[in-house]
Design a protein around this motif. Structure first.
Motif, short mmCIF file in Angstrom:
data_model
loop_
_atom_site.label_atom_id
_atom_site.label_comp_id
_atom_site.label_asym_id
_atom_site.label_seq_id
_atom_site.Cartn_x
_atom_site.Cartn_y
_atom_site.Cartn_z
N ALA A 672 0.83 -1.21 0.00
CA ALA A 672 0.00 0.00 0.00
C ALA A 672 0.87 1.26 0.00
N ALA A 676 0.53 4.19 -2.85
CA ALA A 676 0.22 5.57 -2.47
C ALA A 676 1.35 6.52 -2.86
N THR A 735 2.66 11.18 1.18
CA THR A 735 2.06 9.84 1.11
C THR A 735 1.34 9.51 2.41
N ILE A 739 -2.88 8.93 3.06
CA ILE A 739 -3.46 7.73 3.68
C ILE A 739 -4.26 8.10 4.92
N GLY A 747 -9.01 1.09 2.51
CA GLY A 747 -8.21 1.39 1.32
C GLY A 747 -9.11 1.50 0.10
N CYS A 751 -6.56 6.40 -2.26
CA CYS A 751 -5.38 6.39 -1.40
C CYS A 751 -4.40 5.27 -1.79
N VAL A 752 -4.75 3.99 -1.57
CA VAL A 752 -3.74 2.93 -1.69
C VAL A 752 -4.01 1.90 -2.79
N LYS A 766 -4.18 -0.86 4.49
CA LYS A 766 -4.04 0.58 4.67
C LYS A 766 -3.49 0.92 6.05
N ALA A 769 0.17 0.28 6.25
CA ALA A 769 0.93 1.31 5.54
C ALA A 769 1.08 2.56 6.40
#
Length: 980
Positions: A672, A676, A735, A739, A747, A751-752, A766, A769
């Motif tokens: 992720a 991102a 980044t 997120i 997610g 976003c990812v 997510k 990440a």
């Protein structure tokens, strides 16, 4: 989500709206007060207009030119125009990077016309990325020129793909003062045939490059070499032209122009042009962005506001145009689509109608982003963030040209960047325009242009063209690879020259692609020659035109039936299908060279060269309606391997351990993180996420731990990750913010999730990440020590051939000619008069007559290597008619085959021996046949032994020196690198 919208609505409500006195103000007020629309508006602000700043050039214009300007109503120049012409008139290279409609055309037309009036033999080359721009510029040039005295009036003409052969010849033979063209025509028609352009090149005083910001990435890499080749030929003909670059507002215009030309360029960045006030509206729609665009367009049409709608794809352009036309009643004849697929005459008609006011609205792709004149507009609607601040400003600059207020509306899609700015609008207005990047020394691109340059004019060591170390170094490498050839110096003392083996290599170079170009052919019906419906470079072909892939062309759906990279062809058939395809695969990366390393918060970030291996394993079929997965089809394709540039973040083992202790999916987290970061990188570098690739791995052997790689998605690299490395901290922070701020739970595409993930966005975590990025962000960069990466940890195969311990050299003479046995295809019937073999073990010659073939076979089997000149194809075919032994199964080195593989054509042994050893053959094959008829086996044996000795000595010379020589058609002695 609702609370976010309410908060944004409060911000919008605080915006001060001017009194409802103009259609534009009324339009914006209605939007902000609409029950249906107001809650979707994420942000609104008024960007104030500015008054004009005027200036005067340091020297007055000639009376005739000043009078012409006055007749056009131009009594004063803007400040930036005056500064620009001062520099150009002094012979200084400049780049004018100011907004759309700021009058950049006069910055080059005025000094060029002045020079041409003073020197009628002076020439200028204007380069435009689009044919429509050249048409616009020719019209403006001629309008100004028509006001000058007829006997001293500069002339101009367009030289492009639409110019007829008759006029092309006329322009070459008698060039006008100004030629307006494009990069492809310079590369394909001017540089290879420069002798025909001698009059033009020798008088070239100015080179104007419009929309220079479009020359970035792969195209920029090509143009860097095209400009260097062009300047090389200018020097050859005694010209030193002044460059005038024009650009949209970007972060590094002077640096971009330096990368393109290796020249020092003065930037002019502050516009003196007046500008009206501009309403900026960010709209995050509840439903479809295209439907929101149609609603805004209908409201603009109802107020007679002239509008342009920008879409992200050709398909969306056509769909919005169709839907808007259906719903617009009395205005349906006032709307038109505009995109690159239209015929030139169709595009000219639309441009004219828009400029004349016959059309109220045009729906376009980026084709109208550049400075084509379609008159003054009031409203710009963008369906989706264009991918950069620069492009947004460029498109928005289309409106409000007459100092009137205007509206720019950005309608968000679910893409990560779109949603980032909906949540962070202040960041958009405070963020400077991105920098345009390219890799001027991309070896994949540079190789092709160096071969072109050598074909245009032989290269000489020490010339200006080779003064850049990466260029001169690459020339030497191409010589060692056998792709360029070194001509031995003559007795006059001139330095050695480097030549191309090909006369016209230019057509194999596509300025907009990084590799070999494949033609996509329509095989829907049985025809002698299938029509070509498109092209694609080999690098993208495996992902986009694999067997079974759905390919769209001008509204038609095709299914790919075959991909043949060797033949340079993709076969497709027209077919209506209700699905689209998406490739799946796996990737691996090997670090080849570390070019930079530093601490980024609590981790190490690196920049360097990597080798990426991508294996397409299959493809998904997804329904056009809703995107439902219909099935996964396997593919058996060879791996795609290429070298490029990359940055990579090391993720410490302690972060991985803590992440797992929180019961988070670590691999899903770094995956992720990768997605991102790629989605946010276009905030920092002028690129599209499709130009980037990524790999996340929980254990990379060279990093010795987890790592996230982001690489330039084209062979050789385009300078994208090189710039990202310098802004690694900002990439980490942006980044993480993306997120954290995204309101989804697990997610999403904002976003990812990545639309091009080869594993279908699995695994993705997510929360993991966020944990990884926060752990990196909270780290202390002072605690990060430099670390060595072993680039030899994954060694490649050593391809160097070991020297044979015992080798033999063979040649044979036949009893009969090809004509006597029914052609060369019946070599098995020719018989052997004598076969001679040199044995390195005893340094002696051994002779075998036809009845001694078993002894010859036994001798040949004792060698580690059997060497000859055309012995595999011819000698073994003759011997095979006399003995059933499998001669081709021996360890063979056929010097003729080796030379042919290097050059692409055959050479005679006599040519190579004469050039390399200053010896030649004592006779020829026809003489040996006559000797056989006369019974002179002694003379045949002497002749055959000499051929064997010559072949042996050529082999030993090449083995020792790494090259041999030959004489080319021009009579030059050329060095040929070999590896035997």
């Amino acid at each position: 989500m609702a609370s976010i919208f309410h908060g944004l609505l409060r911000d919008a409500a605080r915006t001060t709206i001017r009194p409802v006195e103009t259609p534009v103000a009324e339009y914006v007020a209605a939007m902000l007060n609409s029950e249906r629309m107001a809650h979707q508006i994420a942000h609104h602000r008024m960007v104030g207009g500015v008054e004009a700043r005027l200036g005067e050039p340091r020297r007055p214009w000639p009376a005739a030119l000043q009078n012409a300007l006055s007749l056009l109503g131009v009594d004063h120049l803007y400040a930036h125009q005056a500064e620009a012409v001062d520099y150009v008139r002094a012979g200084r290279h400049i780049v004018v990077a100011t907004p759309t409609a700021s009058g950049k055309t006069l910055t080059y037309n005025l000094p060029v016309m002045e020079r041409c009036m003073a020197d009628p033999e002076a020439k200028a080359l204007y380069l435009f990325p689009l044919k429509a721009l050249a048409q616009d510029q020719l019209k403006g040039f001629n309008e100004l020129a028509a006001l000058l005295p007829e006997d001293n009036r500069p002339t101009a003409a367009i030289y492009d793909g639409d110019t007829t052969p008759h006029f092309r010849k006329k322009i070459r033979n008698s060039p006008p003062n100004v030629i307006m063209s494009n990069p492809e025509m310079v590369h394909l028609s001017m540089l290879p045939y420069h002798a025909s352009w001698a009059e033009f090149l020798s008088g070239l005083t100015h080179i104007v490059v419009d929309e220079v910001h479009t020359y970035r990435g792969v195209m920029g890499g090509h143009m860097a070499m095209v400009f260097r080749r062009l300047l090389r030929l200018c020097r050859y003909y005694g010209a030193t032209p002044t460059f005038v670059f024009c650009s949209a507002t970007i972060g590094n215009p002077a640096e971009l122009c330096h990368m393109l030309t290796d020249l020092e360029v003065h930037p002019i960045l502050e516009s003196g042009a007046a500008r009206g006030g501009r309403h900026m509206v960010f709209l995050n729609p509840d439903g479809s962005p295209s439907q929101a665009a149609i609603q805004l367009l209908q409201a603009a049409l109802a107020r007679d506001l002239r509008t342009i709608v920008y879409c992200q794809s050709r398909k969306m352009t056509e769909l919005i145009s169709m839907w808007a036309t259906e719903r617009s009643g009395q205005f349906k004849e006032k709307i038109s689509a505009y995109r690159a697929g239209f015929l030139p005459e169709e595009r000219r008609e639309i441009e004219t109608k828009m400029a004349d006011g016959d059309l109220l609205a045009v729906i376009s792709t980026s084709a109208l982003e550049l400075g084509i004149d379609i008159g003054g507009l009031d409203v710009c609607i963008m369906v989706g963030y264009p991918g950069s601040i620069m492009a947004t400003l460029q498109r928005g600059g289309r409106v409000g040209r007459s100092q009137q207020d205007s509206v720019v509306a950005l309608i968000a899609q679910e893409d990560a960047l779109d949603q980032y700015f909906m949540r962070n609008p202040d960041d958009f207005f405070s963020r400077p325009p991105e920098s345009a990047m390219l890799n001027p020394h991309n070896p994949v691109i540079m190789d092709r242009h160096l071969i072109c340059a050598a074909a245009e004019l032989t290269l000489r060591r020490g010339e200006v063209f080779l003064r850049e170390e990466p260029v001169s170094k690459r020339v030497e490498e191409l010589i060692s690879f056998g792709q360029l050839y070194e001509v031995q110096p003559d007795t006059s003392g001139h330095p050695a020259e480097v030549v191309s083996s090909r006369k016209r290599p230019h057509r194999d170079v596509d300025l907009r692609g990084a590799g070999q170009q494949l033609h996509i052919e329509d095989n829907s019906s049985v025809r002698e020659k299938a029509p070509v419906i498109g092209t694609i470079d080999a690098h993208r072909a495996f992902r986009e035109t694999h067997p079974g892939a759905v390919y769209l062309h001008r509204g038609q759906t095709y299914v790919i039936s075959d991909l043949n990279v060797g033949a340079g062809a993709v076969h497709a058939r027209k077919e209506r299908v209700g699905y689209y395809t998406k490739p799946r695969g796996s990737k691996d990366t090997e670090i080849l060279e570390v070019l930079g390393q530093k601490a980024s918060f609590g981790t190490r970030v690196y920049f360097g060269r990597v080798k990426v291996t991508e294996q397409i394993t299959g493809y998904e079929k997804r329904s056009v309606r809703g995107g439902k997965l219909l099935g996964i089809m396997p593919l058996d394709l060879p791996p795609l391997v290429f070298e490029t540039e990359a940055i990579w973040f090391e993720v410490g083992h302690d972060i991985r351990r803590r992440c797992e202790e929180e019961f988070l999916h670590f691999m899903g987290g770094i995956h992720a993180f990768e997605h991102a970061a790629i989605g946010m990188l276009p905030l920092l570098v002028m690129t599209d996420r499709n130009d980037l690739g990524g790999i996340s791995t929980p254990m990379h052997p060279q990093v010795e731990g987890p790592a996230v790689f982001i690489y330039d998605g084209m062979p050789g690299g385009a300078g994208l990750t090189r710039q990202a490395f310098e802004r690694a901290d900002e990439l980490i922070e942006t980044t993480l913010k993306t997120i954290v701020d995204c309101p989804c739970d697990l997610g999403c595409p904002s976003c990812v999730h990545s639309p091009k993930c080869g594993s279908g966005n699995r695994p993705i975590d997510k929360r993991a990440a966020q944990f990884v990025l926060e752990a990196i962000r909270s780290g202390d960069p002072k605690s990060i020590e430099p670390k060595e990466i072993d680039v030899n940890l994954l060694p490649g195969i050593d391809m160097k051939k070991p020297a044979p311990k015992r080798y033999g050299v063979i040649d044979i003479e036949t009893r009969y000619s090809a004509d006597e046995v029914g052609g060369w295809g019946r070599a098995d019937r020719m018989g052997v008069s004598i076969a001679c073999v040199y044995d390195s073990d005893d340094d002696a010659m051994h002779d075998y007559e036809q009845d001694e073939m078993p002894e010859l076979v036994e001798h040949l089997q004792q060698f580690d290597l059997v060497i000859g000149f055309n012995h595999v194809k011819f000698d073994y075919a003759v011997l095979g008619g006399l003995n059933p032994f499998h001669f081709r199964g021996l360890p063979n080195l056929d010097l003729l085959m080796e030379v042919h593989n290097r050059l692409g054509y055959r050479l005679k042994l006599d040519n190579i021996a004469s050039a390399t050893l200053d010896v030649g053959k004592s006779a020829d094959g026809l003489q040996a046949l006559k000797w056989w008829q006369e019974g002179r086996l002694d003379l045949i044996t002497e002749y055959c032994q000499q051929d064997v000795a010559v072949t042996r000595d050529v082999y030993l010379f090449g083995r020792e020196h790494g090259h041999v020589f030959f004489t080319n058609k021009a009579g030059q002695k050329v060095k040929l690198p070999i590896d035997w």
